[in-house]
Design an enzyme around this catalytic site. Structure first.
Site, PDB file in Angstrom:
ATOM      1  CB  SER A   1      -0.845  -0.079   1.221  1.00  0.00           C
ATOM      2  OG  SER A   1      -1.349   1.297   1.447  1.00  0.00           O
TER       3      SER A   1
ATOM      4  CE1 TYR B   1      -4.040   0.504   4.079  1.00  0.00           C
ATOM      5  CE2 TYR B   1      -4.954  -1.275   4.455  1.00  0.00           C
ATOM      6  CZ  TYR B   1      -4.378  -0.719   3.676  1.00  0.00           C
ATOM      7  OH  TYR B   1      -4.603  -0.849   2.196  1.00  0.00           O
TER       8      TYR B   1
HETATM    9  P1  NAP Z   1     -11.760  -4.897  -0.478  1.00  0.00           P
HETATM   10  O1  NAP Z   1     -12.688  -4.423  -1.613  1.00  0.00           O
HETATM   11  O2  NAP Z   1     -12.272  -4.710   1.055  1.00  0.00           O
HETATM   12  O3  NAP Z   1     -11.759  -6.565  -0.847  1.00  0.00           O
HETATM   13  C1  NAP Z   1     -11.072  -7.384   0.390  1.00  0.00           C
HETATM   14  C2  NAP Z   1     -11.384  -8.743   0.110  1.00  0.00           C
HETATM   15  O4  NAP Z   1     -10.536  -9.446   1.341  1.00  0.00           O
HETATM   16  C3  NAP Z   1     -12.971  -8.833   0.464  1.00  0.00           C
HETATM   17  O5  NAP Z   1     -13.276 -10.093  -0.495  1.00  0.00           O
HETATM   18  C4  NAP Z   1     -13.021  -9.561   1.871  1.00  0.00           C
HETATM   19  O6  NAP Z   1     -13.984 -10.212   2.094  1.00  0.00           O
HETATM   20  C5  NAP Z   1     -11.500 -10.199   1.816  1.00  0.00           C
HETATM   21  N1  NAP Z   1     -11.100 -10.580   3.307  1.00  0.00           N
HETATM   22  C6  NAP Z   1     -11.056  -9.785   4.204  1.00  0.00           C
HETATM   23  N2  NAP Z   1     -11.075 -10.374   5.347  1.00  0.00           N
HETATM   24  C7  NAP Z   1     -10.572 -11.715   4.979  1.00  0.00           C
HETATM   25  C8  NAP Z   1     -10.329 -12.834   5.645  1.00  0.00           C
HETATM   26  N3  NAP Z   1     -10.096 -12.845   7.004  1.00  0.00           N
HETATM   27  N4  NAP Z   1     -10.138 -14.024   5.058  1.00  0.00           N
HETATM   28  C9  NAP Z   1     -10.403 -14.065   3.677  1.00  0.00           C
HETATM   29  N5  NAP Z   1     -10.642 -13.122   2.932  1.00  0.00           N
HETATM   30  C10 NAP Z   1     -10.905 -11.637   3.735  1.00  0.00           C
HETATM   31  O7  NAP Z   1     -10.416  -4.495  -0.778  1.00  0.00           O
HETATM   32  P2  NAP Z   1      -9.633  -3.848  -1.892  1.00  0.00           P
HETATM   33  O8  NAP Z   1      -9.720  -2.605  -2.136  1.00  0.00           O
HETATM   34  O9  NAP Z   1     -10.058  -4.944  -3.244  1.00  0.00           O
HETATM   35  O10 NAP Z   1      -7.850  -4.326  -1.571  1.00  0.00           O
HETATM   36  C11 NAP Z   1      -7.489  -5.438  -1.538  1.00  0.00           C
HETATM   37  C12 NAP Z   1      -5.931  -5.434  -1.046  1.00  0.00           C
HETATM   38  O11 NAP Z   1      -5.405  -4.363  -1.671  1.00  0.00           O
HETATM   39  C13 NAP Z   1      -6.183  -5.425   0.433  1.00  0.00           C
HETATM   40  O12 NAP Z   1      -4.963  -6.004   1.131  1.00  0.00           O
HETATM   41  C14 NAP Z   1      -5.735  -3.611   0.664  1.00  0.00           C
HETATM   42  O13 NAP Z   1      -5.206  -3.258   1.743  1.00  0.00           O
HETATM   43  C15 NAP Z   1      -5.048  -3.337  -0.658  1.00  0.00           C
HETATM   44  N6  NAP Z   1      -4.975  -1.941  -0.964  1.00  0.00           N
HETATM   45  C16 NAP Z   1      -6.260  -1.530  -1.480  1.00  0.00           C
HETATM   46  C17 NAP Z   1      -6.014  -0.285  -2.173  1.00  0.00           C
HETATM   47  C18 NAP Z   1      -7.069   0.438  -2.525  1.00  0.00           C
HETATM   48  O14 NAP Z   1      -7.191   1.557  -2.622  1.00  0.00           O
HETATM   49  N7  NAP Z   1      -8.303  -0.024  -2.721  1.00  0.00           N
HETATM   50  C19 NAP Z   1      -4.859   0.420  -2.087  1.00  0.00           C
HETATM   51  C20 NAP Z   1      -3.629  -0.254  -1.668  1.00  0.00           C
HETATM   52  C21 NAP Z   1      -3.787  -1.535  -1.187  1.00  0.00           C
HETATM   53  P3  NAP Z   1     -15.152  -9.345   3.054  1.00  0.00           P
HETATM   54  O15 NAP Z   1     -16.111  -8.749   1.996  1.00  0.00           O
HETATM   55  O16 NAP Z   1     -15.844 -10.391   3.694  1.00  0.00           O
HETATM   56  O17 NAP Z   1     -14.418  -8.471   4.017  1.00  0.00           O
HETATM   57  C1  GCO Z   2      -7.090   5.383   3.166  1.00  0.00           C
HETATM   58  C2  GCO Z   2      -7.034   4.184   1.875  1.00  0.00           C
HETATM   59  C3  GCO Z   2      -5.755   3.744   1.643  1.00  0.00           C
HETATM   60  C4  GCO Z   2      -5.715   2.866   0.624  1.00  0.00           C
HETATM   61  C5  GCO Z   2      -4.375   2.160   0.014  1.00  0.00           C
HETATM   62  C6  GCO Z   2      -3.738   3.285  -0.431  1.00  0.00           C
HETATM   63  O1  GCO Z   2      -8.103   5.215   3.801  1.00  0.00           O
HETATM   64  O2  GCO Z   2      -5.883   6.035   3.197  1.00  0.00           O
HETATM   65  O3  GCO Z   2      -7.926   3.389   2.148  1.00  0.00           O
HETATM   66  O4  GCO Z   2      -4.890   3.116   2.947  1.00  0.00           O
HETATM   67  O5  GCO Z   2      -6.460   1.798   0.840  1.00  0.00           O
HETATM   68  O6  GCO Z   2      -3.900   1.651   1.080  1.00  0.00           O
HETATM   69  O7  GCO Z   2      -2.464   2.631  -0.845  1.00  0.00           O
END
Ligand code: NAP
Ligand code: GCO
Length: 263
Positions: free
Chosen positions: A144, A157
């Protein structure tokens, strides 16, 4: 260009019913990989299976909480029996709790650390022995911006994602000699359910203040889309990255390089 071909490879993407995990798994499938994913309950797994099928992707889905070591070990054994040894692991499942640190309970802090840091340790530990036996493996940890930066309300986080960066480097250090490459992808701000609260339209129809803030902090002047992560993920899952190890590939539209636009 065959170096990007994932044919014959089994890829496990955690938490991949939707969001970033779904996009990465779909992209790897189009590059030839056999996709296996898990999610936390059957409803989500079924939702994911329907979505993959609608996209013409034959995926296998399993219910598994990635924080439960016994369940994860059983999942990996079942995948190895039903599909094959896991060649590619994407530790994608993750949660966030946006609470000012001094208002956050220790239980909430621990829950975020458990899913975002302990779980990648648990799942990686479960798949590495078979990767060693097979003579190769790819582990991709979804890090992230918070692997490098802090901001208000995301202490747990940021601690987890900072730790995940160093776990990535340590898996590289410990298992690189077994032809296992462990790298990270650091997405910028991506349009998914996880960031939906930061993009909600205001009652007067204007953009959310955080939405406007991120646009000003991103040279690309836009939020990322999940598809922006597919090429980097296929690269890190493929033979094209066999000498790339311990690297965090930031896919952020330039955020980390930019001081931000003068107001
Ligand atoms: P999301 O939409 O919240 O999807 C996360 C997925 O992980 C959901 O299907 C969730 O299921 C599942 N999950 C959560 N806890 C779990 C557990 N204990 N066991 C199995 N599955 C579980 O998140 P996303 O935005 O796609 O993010 C995916 C990854 O990218 C995460 O690691 C997040 O931190 C990272 N990330 C996201 C962003 C962003 O801007 N979106 C940026 C940087 C990094 P539930 O629906 O039941 O929670
Ligand atoms: C926040 C956002 C970020 C993104 C991502 C950025 O609240 O700042 O959720 O943390 O999820 O991780 O890279």
């Amino acid at each position: 260009m065959n170096m990007f071909d994932l044919s014959g490879k089994v890829a496990l993407v955690t938490g991949a019913s939707y969001g970033i995990g779904y996009a990465i798994a779909s992209g790897m499938a189009k590059a030839g990989a056999k996709i296996v994913f898990n999610d936390i309950n059957q409803e989500l797994v079924d939702k994911g299976l329907a979505a993959y099928a609608a996209d013409g992707i034959e995926a296998k889905g399993y219910v598994c909480d990635v924080t439960d070591e016994e369940a994860v070990n059983a999942l990996v054994a079942k995948i190895e029996e039903e599909v094959g040894v896991i060649d590619i692991l994407v530790n994608n499942a993750g949660i966030i709790k946006r609470i000012p640190m001094c208002d956050m309970s220790a239980a909430d802090f621990r829950k975020v650390i458990d899913v975002d840091l302990n779980a990648p340790f648990i799942v990686s530990k479960a798949v590495i022995p078979s990767m060693i036996k097979k003579g190769h493996g790819k582990i991709i940890n979804i890090c992230s911006m918070m692997s490098e930066l802090g901001r208000e309300t995301v202490s747990a986080y940021a601690a987890a994602k900072g730790g995940l960066k160093m776990l990535t480097r340590n898996i590289c250090s410990e298992y690189g000699e077994h032809n296992i490459q462990c790298n990270g992808i650091g997405p910028g701000y991506i349009e998914t359910p996880q960031t939906a609260p930061l993009r909600e339209r205001q009652p007067d129809g204007s953009r959310h203040p955080f939405d406007q803030f991120i646009i000003s902090k991103t040279p690309a002047a836009r939020w990322g889309k999940t598809d922006d992560l597919v090429g980097p993920a296929v690269f890190l899952a493929s033979d094209a990255s066999n000498f790339v190890n311990g690297h965090i590939l930031y896919v952020d539209g330039g955020i980390l390089a930019y001081i931000g636009k003068q107001p």
